[in-house]
Design a protein around this motif. Structure first.
Motif: not given
Length: 312
Positions: A210-212, A242-243, A253-254, A291-294
């Motif tokens: 989930t984003v955020g 993920a970021t 680098q992600p 984190s999970c970002q757009e």
């Protein structure tokens, strides 16, 4: 031939006991008495030498018991001898035994006693040596060993222990943290339903898609430099990502959470694996966040995070 001693008979023809026989008595044989014994001596005949070797003497003519000087031969009986009838009590008196060699009452060296004494001395010496070896002073042995290797034993000193230099010390263990103990954000939560996690009681972070949603780790580093951030995770047999943010800045680098084991089974339990991304960290405390970002595909569960050397 009648019994007698005419001086011409052979020695074996002489019979000192002729007075006991009738023909001896007829020839003039007399029993022992003062002045004669056996047959009376025959008158010497001119021109006829005496051939008898039995020279009978009158009792008392020879002086028995006197010292007769002669050379003593070792091992032979003593030449001093007295006839039995010269001792008190006549022939029935006890004749004193003369000393000799080789039996009771005899003289000479006691070789058996000397041999026993020599053997006893040898045994005593051997026992003394054995006792000295068994009861040796162990402290003395240790002291001798020290003396032989490093001079006098009372001057031996313990060698100083080498001091460990800072460069020889093992490097400090780099930090590692279970994801379930990190600061969670968004919908991220702790679960234990999927087996295989290495966190406390098999716990891990889920509901990350989930984003955020995020996990944040504050890791203290001893030195500034380049490191690797290693993450253990599981996916349902499809790639995820993920970021990655380090000290408030997006990482160059992600972090890829791909299906490196090429699994086709969507069972989470069968898809545990690891990945890593390069990070630059400073000395002291560093804030690392996933984190999970757009634009991210975050269908993943997280087990633990670890910092390792970049050249490891």
């Amino acid at each position: 031939m009648t019994a007698g001693n005419d001086g011409a008979n052979k020695p074996e023809d002489d019979d000192p006991f002729g007075y006991l026989y009738e023909d001896g008595q007829a020839a003039g044989a007399q029993p022992p008495r003062q002045g004669g014994y056996g047959y009376p001596p025959a008158a010497p005949q001119p021109g006829v030498p005496r051939t008898s070797y039995n020279q009978v003497r009158t009792v008392g003519e020879r002086q028995y018991g006197q010292q007769v000087p002669q050379q003593q031969v070792y091992g032979q009986p003593n030449a001093q001898y007295a006839a039995p009838e010269t001792y008190p009590g006549g022939a029935t008196a006890q004749v004193p035994q003369q000393g000799g060699r080789g039996g009771p009452g005899r003289g000479g060296p006691n070789t058996k006693g000397l041999l026993i004494a020599a053997v006893a001395v040898v045994l005593v010496v051997l026992i003394g040596i054995g006792a000295a070896l068994l009861t040796g002073d162990p402290d003395k042995d240790k002291k001798n060993e020290a003396t032989s290797s490093a001079g006098p034993g009372d001057q031996v000193e313990e060698s100083p222990k080498p001091q460990q230099s800072a460069s020889s010390e093992a490097p400090a263990e780099l930090p590692k943290q279970d994801a379930a103990t990190l600061k969670l954000g968004g919908t991220a939560a702790v679960s234990q339903s999927v087996k295989g996690a290495e966190g406390p009681n098999g716990s891990y972070v889920t509901d990350f898609n989930t984003v955020g949603s995020s996990v944040t780790w504050k890791a203290a580093m001893g030195e500034e430099g380049k490191y690797r951030l290693t993450v253990r995770y599981a996916i349902p047999a499809k790639d995820a990502n993920a970021t990655l943010t380090v000290n408030g800045k997006p990482n160059s680098q992600p972090i890829g959470l791909k299906n490196f084991i090429h699994s086709s089974d969507s069972d989470w339990e069968k898809n545990w694996q690891t990945t890593w991304a390069p990070v630059d960290l400073i000395k002291g405390e560093n804030e690392i966040s996933i984190s999970c970002q757009e634009g991210n595909q975050c269908d993943v569960i997280l087990d633990w995070l670890e910092v390792t050397p970049a050249n490891g």
